[in-house]
Every structure is written in structure tokens, then in C-alpha cells.
Scaffold this motif. Structure first.
Motif, short mmCIF file in Angstrom:
data_model
loop_
_atom_site.label_atom_id
_atom_site.label_comp_id
_atom_site.label_asym_id
_atom_site.label_seq_id
_atom_site.Cartn_x
_atom_site.Cartn_y
_atom_site.Cartn_z
N GLN A 110 35.38 -4.29 57.69
CA GLN A 110 36.64 -4.72 57.11
C GLN A 110 36.54 -5.59 55.87
O GLN A 110 37.42 -5.56 55.02
CB GLN A 110 37.44 -5.51 58.15
CG GLN A 110 36.75 -6.74 58.70
CD GLN A 110 37.63 -7.49 59.68
OE1 GLN A 110 38.77 -7.13 59.90
NE2 GLN A 110 37.11 -8.55 60.26
N ASN A 111 35.51 -6.39 55.69
CA ASN A 111 35.52 -7.40 54.65
C ASN A 111 34.37 -7.21 53.67
O ASN A 111 33.47 -6.38 53.87
CB ASN A 111 35.42 -8.80 55.26
CG ASN A 111 36.48 -9.05 56.29
OD1 ASN A 111 37.60 -8.59 56.14
ND2 ASN A 111 36.14 -9.79 57.33
N ASP B 296 38.85 -20.79 56.79
CA ASP B 296 39.15 -19.91 57.92
C ASP B 296 39.71 -20.68 59.11
O ASP B 296 39.82 -20.12 60.21
CB ASP B 296 37.91 -19.13 58.35
CG ASP B 296 36.75 -20.05 58.75
OD1 ASP B 296 36.72 -21.20 58.28
OD2 ASP B 296 35.89 -19.60 59.52
N GLU C 196 38.38 -16.36 50.93
CA GLU C 196 38.04 -17.64 51.55
C GLU C 196 36.75 -18.16 50.91
O GLU C 196 35.72 -17.49 50.95
CB GLU C 196 37.88 -17.48 53.06
CG GLU C 196 39.16 -17.07 53.76
CD GLU C 196 38.99 -16.88 55.26
OE1 GLU C 196 40.01 -16.87 55.97
OE2 GLU C 196 37.83 -16.73 55.72
N THR D 290 36.04 -12.00 51.30
CA THR D 290 37.29 -11.34 50.96
C THR D 290 37.79 -10.56 52.16
O THR D 290 37.10 -9.66 52.66
CB THR D 290 37.11 -10.39 49.76
OG1 THR D 290 36.60 -11.14 48.65
CG2 THR D 290 38.43 -9.75 49.37
N LEU D 291 39.00 -10.89 52.64
CA LEU D 291 39.57 -10.26 53.82
C LEU D 291 40.25 -8.95 53.47
O LEU D 291 40.41 -8.59 52.29
CB LEU D 291 40.56 -11.22 54.48
CG LEU D 291 40.01 -12.61 54.83
CD1 LEU D 291 41.10 -13.46 55.48
CD2 LEU D 291 38.80 -12.50 55.74
N GLN D 292 40.69 -8.23 54.51
CA GLN D 292 41.30 -6.92 54.31
C GLN D 292 42.53 -6.97 53.42
O GLN D 292 42.80 -6.05 52.66
CB GLN D 292 41.66 -6.30 55.66
CG GLN D 292 40.47 -5.73 56.43
CD GLN D 292 40.88 -5.16 57.76
OE1 GLN D 292 41.36 -5.87 58.63
NE2 GLN D 292 40.72 -3.87 57.92
N ASP D 293 43.30 -8.06 53.51
CA ASP D 293 44.53 -8.15 52.72
C ASP D 293 44.28 -8.69 51.31
O ASP D 293 45.23 -8.96 50.57
CB ASP D 293 45.56 -9.02 53.44
CG ASP D 293 45.07 -10.46 53.64
OD1 ASP D 293 43.95 -10.78 53.19
OD2 ASP D 293 45.82 -11.25 54.24
N ASP E 12 41.93 -6.73 63.26
CA ASP E 12 42.94 -7.78 63.17
C ASP E 12 43.76 -7.83 64.46
O ASP E 12 44.59 -6.95 64.73
CB ASP E 12 43.84 -7.51 61.97
CG ASP E 12 44.83 -8.65 61.72
OD1 ASP E 12 44.83 -9.61 62.51
OD2 ASP E 12 45.59 -8.56 60.75
N THR F 232 42.84 -11.60 50.59
CA THR F 232 42.67 -13.05 50.59
C THR F 232 41.19 -13.42 50.45
O THR F 232 40.33 -12.81 51.09
CB THR F 232 43.23 -13.66 51.89
OG1 THR F 232 44.61 -13.31 52.02
CG2 THR F 232 43.08 -15.17 51.90
#
Length: 692
Positions: free
Chosen positions: A508-509, A605, A554, A547-550, A462, A552
Motif C-alpha cells: 500500500q505505501n 502516525d 508522514e 507516503t500513505l495510500q491517500d 485500511d 498523505t
């Protein structure tokens, strides 16, 4: 139109044509505007600001290939670069040769050797380079000096004060030439030995890619010719070929990949089961891979290009086994596994199990479960680096501390992605379930559901977290770095702004996709030697979620996402084809209909809202959708005898146009991934085939 222009004003969109006052992209006739130097005195030629109330004006009279244009910011020469300089498809030449020799060894074996050589030469046309660029040095506020180093007036500057300039170097060719050559040699032996069947192969493969890029300005030479007036902006025909070559030298590199591999596998029936013989197969293989891809822009001297190089090598060895067990005449189970060892990251085991059950003669139920992996590429875990640029605006409080001066104006920030030798493979779990129905011999249908989840998706760390830590004066995330600019001359004690953010690849994802595949086949004997084969295939994607690290999520199905990864190609929900092949005697004719569903001009994104907007910020077109695309191909062949045949085709037979898509950035107002045939139009081929 509108595929040959960036002026969409006549259909309600924006006009982004080169040469408009207020835009960074100039025409070959240029524009100038009175300005003042930036805060660094003579060194402020990169940070000039327009004089309040001044207007842009053409540097020289507009030519016949432009349209004079005037707006609130002044006048210019509007020029359509798309129609004047670019191609829908690059020029291409392909040449190949292939040969194979087989030799019988004893009564049960055969040895073979094959060789191939292929060459593909591509010539890509491009527009001339712009004097204004955001990367790697921001020249969007470049100014022409009033006087030259010898004290004489600058003939390129019509004012008695510095002048902002936009300009396209029309005498400099843009584009690229790429020569891709592949050489492959394969040898092996296969046959039977007792109850065993065996096969082996030895492969040598070498690929080289030679790249020549044109039309990228050398920054040091650009600054020199602007300062000393040696480039004639008023009459570009007076500039010598030598000067142009020094201003935009050809960027050259040669990249290679090499692969050597050897494999050996055997198979045989083991024991009899109620449904047939238990089949067994096993094998081993070893391969060595190398990649050598140097920088095209070493030293970052070329405007508009960053750093991009990849070097790596590894050895991969593997062993695998498979059992095919027909437990009953109606039930068959297949189990397999593969173990791999990669010299650069370690080991992996991939199992798979599948079944096929036929409760009736006409109905079959099938399914699979498996684990998989994707080894990191050399770009991700090798000695690699890839630099891209984006316009960056510093935080408000940082800008305020600097008095909102020229130092903190938006600029081109470099994002440098570094290979990570500790990166792990991406791993997946997937399962499928489907049915096959064949009520009669001539008709069959299959429907399969799939669910694939990938974890540890590889992506750049990030970068926003790196920037936040830098501006907050906190420790940067592990393995990241920031290269700072020179201090602000007006505030030398304050934190310098970042010019490069360096961050490695990380796991990460997670990514999950679900959907169904449908296949319908019919074979019909029409009599009198005529036969018809009809096949309909379709795929519907239910989910394609990142799915992102936080946490979220998409959701990309039916949108232009993933926007950056696909050049805005997007993820259509439905794709289908329907093929009908009629054969009669020595002739065969096939018609195939292709369909791709509509997508929205949104991308999770790429922020919220419609990607394409008009001058008032409203969605353009108002539907914020790209229409579906359907095209039809017709192919045929006629066999005169066992050796000679004639082939022909009409691609996009009904000459369908590509749907309007101003959101895609790989093509001009259309989507080349799904609708390139609509831009080429009706396309004919004819050929002959000779078999010895």
C-alpha cells in the motif's frame, strides 16, 4: 525517580500509579464502588455502571507497600508496580560451544566442517494481572454480585447491591520465560582449480523458542470465581495454589525455524585491461526455509492476549554474476546482478552498478545504483494471523440509534491481520554518491550521500475503510470481514456492533529515506612502540518519509515516529561515535564516545500535538522534547603471550543517566532503544581469553 514510578505529579506530570480511584488499574488491595447491573439482567455483570454520587473505597485496608490516596472519586491504595515487580533488564543465561575442523585436500583445496550450539534463557519479571482488561473480553465494568449461587451473601462485596471492582491479583506471578536454542552445522570445500577459485558450503540450521507466559487470567475461570465467591478478595493468602493455577494457567508454546542451504561460486580474472585484470565471479545457491509458530492463546481464553500464529515454508533458488572492470588505473566499474526464484511468490532480478574514480592519488569519487527487494515474510504471506486490540468508540449516529446505552459504550475492538498469499515483495531503488580523501597515508576521510526509495511497502489493509463500509451497510473492501457481536437486547433489530475487524496485508505505501554518512580515520605512530588509531563516524538522516495510500506524507525524522512500529523509539536525526584506540606493547586501551541527538515527543502516525501531556492537556515536559544522550565506554586487553589474554571494560564509564522520555512505551520514562546504557549505569566486565 522518575524511572521507577508512573507518578510524575511532583514534576508537573500526571499520576498513573495503580490503585487510584477512577483508573482501570487497581492495587492488590482493590477498590469497590456501588453499581447497578447492565441492561441484560444477571448477564449484565460485564456492563455495570456506578451509582450516581457513590465513591470508590478500598476493598481491604491499605498495606505497607502502598500509599493511601483520595480524590474526587473516592479513596484507594496507590501502589508502585514499576519498582515492586519489574526489572530494567531481564535475567539472562547464555551458553555456547563452537568447533571447526579443516582437512587439506590435495595441494590446492581445503575441506572444512563446523558446528555450533547456543542456548539463551531469559526470565522476564512482570506485575500481577488486573481484573479489568479490555481484551479479548471487556471486563472494565465487571461487577461483584450481591449474593452467591447458594443464596448466601457475597463476602467479597461490602454493599447490599452490585459493586464495580478494580483489583490486581497479587498472588499470581506475571512475566515470561523464554528458552532459545540454536544448532548449526556447516560443511564445504574451497580452493583453486587452474585459474579458477571456487568455494562451496552446505548449511543446516535449526532454531527453537520455548515460551512460558505467566499472569494472564483465564476468562471463564475469572467469571466463575467472581460469581461463586471462590476467590477470596479480602484475604488473598487464603486462596489455594490450585485455584491460582486454574485462574491463570501457564501459557506454553514451542516455535521452530529451519534452514537448509547449499551454494557454489567461482571467480577468476578474464582479460587484462589498462587498469588491471577484468575480474569475474558467478555462483548459484538453493535454500529451504520453514517456520512453525503456534498460538500462545488458542481459543482466546487468556485476558490481555489475542491470536498470533505463523506457519510457512518455501524454497528459494538464485544465480548471480559480477564483473569488476578496472578500465583505467584511475577508473574502476563494478556491475552485478542476481536472479532469485521464490516458490511462494515468483521471480525477481536485482541489478547493481558502481564506480570508483581517482582523479588524483589522494582523492577518489565513488557511487552506486541498484534495485532491491524484500520478500514477504511468512507472517505476511503465509498461513498467519495476528490480532491486536484497541479501545473503540462507535460512530455518534450509531450510538444515538441505540439510545447511548451500555451496549455502545467504548470497548475493546479486535484488529485481526491476516496473511495474504498474493502479497508482492517490497521493491527499492537506491543510489549513493561519495568522496574519499586521503592527503597522507595516516589520514583519510569519506563522505557518502544515500537515497533509498521503497515501493509496495507491506501493511494491513485500511481497517477504518472496513468499519466505515460496515456501518454504512455497503460491501466491505475485498478480502476483509467483520465479526459482529450479539444484537443489542434493547434494540435487537439494529445492526450489531463489530467485535473483530479482519483485514489482510496489502502492498500500500512508499517509503523514502535520504542522508549522509561521514567517516574520519587517523593512524599515528607515537614512537616507543605506541600507536594510536582514531575514528569518527556519523550519520545524519535528511528524510524518512512514509507516503500513505491517500497521498498523505508522514515525516519521521527527529520525532518518536514511526510510533507503533518502533514502540515509540523514534528516528533521531543524528548519531555519531568517536573511538580512540591506543596500543603499546602487549596492551590495548580503547575509549569510545557515543552520541544520539534529541527528538521531539511527537509522531506523525500518532495524531497531532505532543504525545505526553499533563492533567490539563499541556505538553509535558513543556519543551515536548527528549534530550540528546552521550555515553562513554572504555575497553582494554593485555596479551600475556600468544595463547593467553586478559580483557576488561567499563561501559557508561561516567554513569550518565538516560534522558527523561515519558512518550516511549517500551521503557518507563526512558527510551531503551537509544539509552538503555543510561538505565543500567556504570557496568564492569572482566574476562580471560585462551587460544590453543
Amino acid at each position: 525517580y522518575p524511572y521507577n514510578s508512573t507518578d510524575l505529579s511532583r514534576i508537573g506530570g500526571s499520576d498513573a500509579t495503580n490503585g487510584q480511584p477512577g483508573f482501570n488499574a487497581g492495587s492488590i488491595y482493590g477498590m469497590v464502588r456501588p453499581a447497578v447491573l447492565g441492561p441484560n439482567g444477571p448477564g449484565g455483570m460485564l456492563t455495570g455502571t456506578a451509582v450516581d454520587g457513590s465513591l470508590w473505597q478500598p476493598l481491604r485496608p491499605c498495606g505497607p507497600d502502598t500509599t493511601p490516596v483520595t480524590n474526587d472519586l473516592g479513596s484507594g491504595c496507590e501502589q508502585n508496580f514499576v519498582s515492586q515487580y519489574t526489572d530494567l533488564q531481564p535475567k539472562e543465561k547464555r551458553l555456547g560451544a563452537y568447533g571447526r575442523l579443516t582437512i587439506k585436500v590435495g595441494d590446492t583445496s581445503e575441506a572444512y566442517v563446523s558446528a555450533s550450539v547456543y542456548s539463551n534463557k531469559t526470565d522476564v519479571a512482570g506485575g500481577p494481572p488486573q481484573i479489568r482488561a479490555g481484551t479479548p473480553v471487556n471486563t472494565r465494568s465487571l461487577v461483584l454480585p450481591v449474593t452467591l449461587p447458594d443464596g448466601s451473601d457475597n463476602p467479597n462485596n461490602p454493599f447490599d447491591q452490585p459493586a464495580l471492582i478494580t483489583y490486581a491479583f497479587g498472588g499470581i506471578k506475571g512475566g515470561a520465560k523464554q528458552d532459545n536454542d540454536n544448532t548449526r552445522l556447516v560443511g564445504g570445500i574451497h580452493g583453486t582449480m587452474g585459474e579458477w577459485n571456487y568455494d562451496s558450503a552446505l548449511v543446516f540450521n535449526h532454531n527453537s523458542l520455548t515460551v512460558d507466559n505467566y499472569g494472564f487470567l483465564n476468562y471463564n475461570k475469572l467469571i466463575q470465581v467472581v460469581n461463586d465467591g471462590s476467590y477470596n478478595f479480602l484475604d488473598p493468602s487464603q486462596n489455594s495454589p490450585q485455584l491460582l493455577a486454574e485462574l491463570a494457567p501457564v501459557l506454553h508454546k514451542k516455535s521452530t525455524t529451519d534452514l537448509q542451504s547449499i551454494d557454489f561460486h567461482v571467480s577468476r580474472p578474464l582479460v587484462d585491461l589498462p587498469g588491471g585484470s577484468l575480474g569475474f565471479a558467478t555462483g548459484v545457491d538453493v535454500r529451504h526455509e520453514e517456520q512453525h509458530d503456534p498460538d500462545l492463546n488458542p481459543g482466546l481464553q487468556a485476558q490481555g492476549l489475542g491470536v498470533a500464529h505463523t506457519f510457512g515454508k518455501r524454497t528459494v533458488s538464485g544465480a548471480y554474476a559480477e564483473l569488476d572492470a578496472p578500465f583505467l588505473e584511475s577508473l574502476e566499474v563494478d556491475a552485478s546482478g542476481r536472479f532469485d526464484h521464490y516458490s511462494d511468490f515468483g521471480n525477481n532480478f536485482s541489478p547493481k552498478i558502481g564506480f570508483k574514480w581517482k582523479p588524483t592519488e589522494s582523492l577518489a569519487v565513488r557511487g552506486t545504483w541498484s534495485k532491491g527487494f524484500r520478500a514477504p515474510s511468512f507472517a505476511e504471506n503465509g498461513s498467519s494471523e495476528s490480532e491486536g486490540f484497541a479501545t473503540y468508540t462507535v460512530p455518534d449516529d450509531y450510538a444515538a440509534a441505540h439510545g447511548n446505552n451500555a451496549y455502545v459504550r467504548p470497548y475493546g475492538l479486535a484488529y485481526d491481520t491476516i496473511g495474504n498469499p498474493n502479497i508482492k515483495p517490497e521493491r527499492s531503488k537506491s543510489w549513493t554518491f561519495g568522496v574519499v580523501y586521503q592527503p597522507i597515508e595516516q589520514l583519510s576521510a569519506s563522505l557518502d550521500y544515500y537515497d533509498i526509495k521503497k515501493t509496495g511497502v507491506i501493511g494491513q489493509q485500511d481497517t477504518q475503510a472496513v468499519l466505515d463500509a460496515y456501518f454504512a451497510g455497503q460491501p466491505l473492501p475485498p478480502n476483509s470481514a467483520v465479526i459482529a457481536d450479539v444484537p443489542d437486547p434493547e434494540h435487537p433489530d439494529l445492526l450489531p456492533k463489530p467485535v473483530v475487524v479482519m483485514a489482510p496485508y496489502v502492498n500500500q505505501n512508499s517509503l523514502q529515506t535520504k542522508g549522509i554518512d561521514l567517516d574520519l580515520i587517523g593512524n599515528f605512530d607515537l614512537g616507543a612502540g605506541a600507536k594510536l588509531r582514531s575514528e569518527f563516524s556519523a550519520t545524519r538522516i535528511f528524510e524518512w518519509n512514509l507516503t500513505l495510500q491517500d497521498g498523505t506524507v508522514e515525516r519521521f525524522v527527529g520525532t518518536h515516529g514511526p510510533y507503533a512500529l518502533s514502540s515509540g523509539a523514534g528516528t533521531p536525526r543524528d548519531r555519531a561515535s568517536w573511538s580512540n584506540s591506543l596500543s603499546f606493547g602487549k596492551a590495548t586501551v580503547t575509549g569510545t564516545l557515543y552520541y544520539t541527538s534529541a527528538i521531539t515527543m511527537t509522531a506523525p502516525d500518532n495524531g497531532e500535538g505532543c504525545i505526553s501531556v499533563d492533567d490539563n492537556g499541556n505538553p509535558f515536559p513543556p519543551s515536548c522534547h527528549v534530550a540528546s544522550f552521550t555515553t562513554f565506554d572504555l575497553t582494554g586487553s593485555y596479551d600475556f603471550n600468544d595463547h593467553f589474554a586478559l580483557t576488561a571494560s567499563i561501559l557508561n564509564a561516567f554513569n550518565r543517566e538516560a534522558p527523561f522520555d515519558p512518550s516511549n512505551y517500551a521503557g518507563n520514562n526512558y527510551n531503551p532503544t537509544w539509552a538503555q546504557a543510561g538505565m543500567v549505569g556504570r557496568f564492569y566486565t572482566v574476562g580471560v581469553k585462551y587460544k590453543m
